[in-house]
Write a protein that holds these residues in place. Structure first.
Motif, PDB file in Angstrom:
ATOM      1  N   TYR A   1      -1.205  10.079   4.091  1.00 56.34           N
ATOM      2  CA  TYR A   1       0.075  10.524   3.238  1.00 56.34           C
ATOM      3  C   TYR A   1       0.174  11.999   3.974  1.00 56.34           C
ATOM      4  O   TYR A   1      -0.861  12.814   4.194  1.00 56.34           O
ATOM      5  CB  TYR A   1       0.004  10.582   1.934  1.00 56.34           C
TER       6      TYR A   1
ATOM      7  N   ASN B   1      -5.505  -1.921  -5.030  1.00 55.29           N
ATOM      8  CA  ASN B   1      -4.835  -1.220  -4.191  1.00 55.29           C
ATOM      9  C   ASN B   1      -3.752  -0.377  -4.695  1.00 55.29           C
ATOM     10  O   ASN B   1      -3.104   0.386  -3.836  1.00 55.29           O
ATOM     11  CB  ASN B   1      -4.176  -2.191  -3.103  1.00 55.29           C
TER      12      ASN B   1
ATOM     13  N   LEU C   1      -5.430   4.736  -5.577  1.00 54.03           N
ATOM     14  CA  LEU C   1      -5.721   5.515  -4.128  1.00 54.03           C
ATOM     15  C   LEU C   1      -6.794   6.708  -4.658  1.00 54.03           C
ATOM     16  O   LEU C   1      -6.576   7.207  -5.645  1.00 54.03           O
ATOM     17  CB  LEU C   1      -4.517   6.189  -3.572  1.00 54.03           C
TER      18      LEU C   1
ATOM     19  N   LEU D   1       4.241   8.418   2.890  1.00 54.55           N
ATOM     20  CA  LEU D   1       3.217   7.685   3.922  1.00 54.55           C
ATOM     21  C   LEU D   1       3.726   7.968   5.181  1.00 54.55           C
ATOM     22  O   LEU D   1       4.633   7.741   5.607  1.00 54.55           O
ATOM     23  CB  LEU D   1       3.410   5.997   3.492  1.00 54.55           C
TER      24      LEU D   1
ATOM     25  N   GLY E   1       0.720  -1.284   0.040  1.00 53.53           N
ATOM     26  CA  GLY E   1      -0.380  -0.110  -0.037  1.00 53.53           C
ATOM     27  C   GLY E   1       0.819   1.143  -0.054  1.00 53.53           C
ATOM     28  O   GLY E   1       0.338   2.366   0.147  1.00 53.53           O
ATOM     29  N   GLU E   2       2.088   1.242  -0.222  1.00 62.41           N
ATOM     30  CA  GLU E   2       2.865   2.518  -0.096  1.00 62.41           C
ATOM     31  C   GLU E   2       3.425   2.821  -1.317  1.00 62.41           C
ATOM     32  O   GLU E   2       4.032   2.057  -1.923  1.00 62.41           O
ATOM     33  CB  GLU E   2       3.977   2.198   0.940  1.00 62.41           C
TER      34      GLU E   2
ATOM     35  N   PHE F   1      -5.107   4.782   4.385  1.00 57.07           N
ATOM     36  CA  PHE F   1      -3.749   5.532   4.276  1.00 57.07           C
ATOM     37  C   PHE F   1      -3.872   6.880   4.818  1.00 57.07           C
ATOM     38  O   PHE F   1      -4.781   7.708   4.400  1.00 57.07           O
ATOM     39  CB  PHE F   1      -3.171   5.503   2.951  1.00 57.07           C
TER      40      PHE F   1
ATOM     41  N   CYS G   1      -5.784  11.938   3.639  1.00 55.88           N
ATOM     42  CA  CYS G   1      -6.263  10.569   3.845  1.00 55.88           C
ATOM     43  C   CYS G   1      -6.706   9.894   2.325  1.00 55.88           C
ATOM     44  O   CYS G   1      -7.225  10.720   1.528  1.00 55.88           O
ATOM     45  CB  CYS G   1      -7.710  10.711   4.745  1.00 55.88           C
TER      46      CYS G   1
ATOM     47  N   LYS H   1      -0.472   3.251   7.593  1.00 58.90           N
ATOM     48  CA  LYS H   1      -1.423   2.678   6.844  1.00 58.90           C
ATOM     49  C   LYS H   1      -2.294   1.483   7.641  1.00 58.90           C
ATOM     50  O   LYS H   1      -1.915   1.118   8.608  1.00 58.90           O
ATOM     51  CB  LYS H   1      -0.901   1.854   5.587  1.00 58.90           C
ATOM     52  N   TYR H   2      -3.648   1.293   7.218  1.00 63.28           N
ATOM     53  CA  TYR H   2      -4.256   0.078   7.724  1.00 63.28           C
ATOM     54  C   TYR H   2      -4.791  -0.743   6.598  1.00 63.28           C
ATOM     55  O   TYR H   2      -5.446  -0.530   5.649  1.00 63.28           O
ATOM     56  CB  TYR H   2      -5.644   0.794   8.382  1.00 63.28           C
ATOM     57  N   LEU H   3      -4.015  -2.016   6.801  1.00 62.57           N
ATOM     58  CA  LEU H   3      -4.462  -3.080   5.700  1.00 62.57           C
ATOM     59  C   LEU H   3      -5.378  -4.199   6.369  1.00 62.57           C
ATOM     60  O   LEU H   3      -6.413  -4.456   5.744  1.00 62.57           O
ATOM     61  CB  LEU H   3      -3.250  -3.561   5.362  1.00 62.57           C
TER      62      LEU H   3
ATOM     63  N   TYR I   1      -8.537  -0.641   2.118  1.00 63.12           N
ATOM     64  CA  TYR I   1      -7.592  -0.286   2.805  1.00 63.12           C
ATOM     65  C   TYR I   1      -7.459   1.375   2.978  1.00 63.12           C
ATOM     66  O   TYR I   1      -8.019   2.088   2.310  1.00 63.12           O
ATOM     67  CB  TYR I   1      -6.128  -0.474   2.053  1.00 63.12           C
TER      68      TYR I   1
END
Lengths: 115, 114
Positions: B36, B99, B102, B46, A102-103, B34, B91, B49-51, B32
């Motif tokens: 940033y 994924n 975004l 970043l 996810g990065e 995030f 956000c 994050k929540y996965l 997911y």
């Protein structure tokens, strides 16, 4: 190690002209992404490359926009017949693969101004 | 499709005060999430994050966020901010199957004053 590099950092052009924006991703990153950030907005997805191929170009606004990544590294975003509404910061990002963690690693962007 | 709402466009706070930046999302699929951060004249990076797993996630620079599925929120918090935290915070959400794509909120400008 170098991060994502984007050139030019600033580009001013006239309406109707052709523009190319370049992105050099982090070495070894196979996935590359283009986003566009208009004034006062968050970044919006344009296109995603996995290797040399465009895996998802659903965010390109119209057929004036095109992007390539011929050797799976450097990518060029091409905009034909620019319009004032194309003025924005164009962001490039890369990741080791298809964003599995996810990065995304972003460059500083190319600011395009269409007069 | 997903959407993200950041409820505050600007948040001014004094140094060493706590801060919360709010984020709500909408999605028809599992996501997911995030945060940033963009410091002046730098690229987005970043923050956290929540996965999956624990709903409380910790990121860099002392920030944390909590995923609340019932309220579809992912608010960012820090108990004591520094001048150097002045930046724009975004956000973002992505669907599990896409994924790389975004969807960002409009951002919250956090200004920390002495």
């Amino acid at each position: 190690g170098a991060g994502v590099s984007q050139t030019p950092s600033n580009k001013v052009t006239e309406k109707g002209k052709y523009v190319e924006l370049r992105c050099d991703p982090i070495s070894g990153h196979t996935a590359l992404y283009w986003y566009r950030q208009s004034l006062g907005q968050g970044p919006e997805f344009l296109i995603y490359f996995q290797g040399t191929g465009a895996a998802d170009d659903s965010g390109l606004p119209n057929d004036r926009f095109f992007a390539v990544r011929p050797e799976g590294s450097v990518s060029t975003l091409k905009i034909q017949r620019t319009e004032r509404g194309d003025s924005a910061v164009y962001l490039c990002a890369s990741s080791p693969n298809q964003g599995s963690t996810g990065e995304l690693f972003f460059g500083e962007g190319s600011r395009l101004t269409v007069l | 499709a997903q959407s993200v709402t950041q409820l505050d466009s600007q948040v001014p706070v004094f140094e060493e005060a706590p801060v919360e930046l709010r984020c709500n999302y909408s999605s028809s699929v599992s996501v997911y999430l995030f945060w940033y951060v963009q410091y002046p004249n730098q690229g987005l990076q970043l923050l956290l994050k929540y996965l999956s797993g624990s709903t409380l996630v910790k990121g860099i620079n002392g920030f944390e966020a909590e995923f609340n599925k019932s309220q579809t929120s992912f608010h960012l918090r820090k108990p004591s901010v520094h001048i150097s935290d002045t930046a724009e915070y975004f956000c973002a959400v992505s669907g599990l199957g896409s994924n790389y794509k975004l969807t960002f909120g409009k951002g919250t400008l956090l200004t920390v004053n002495p």
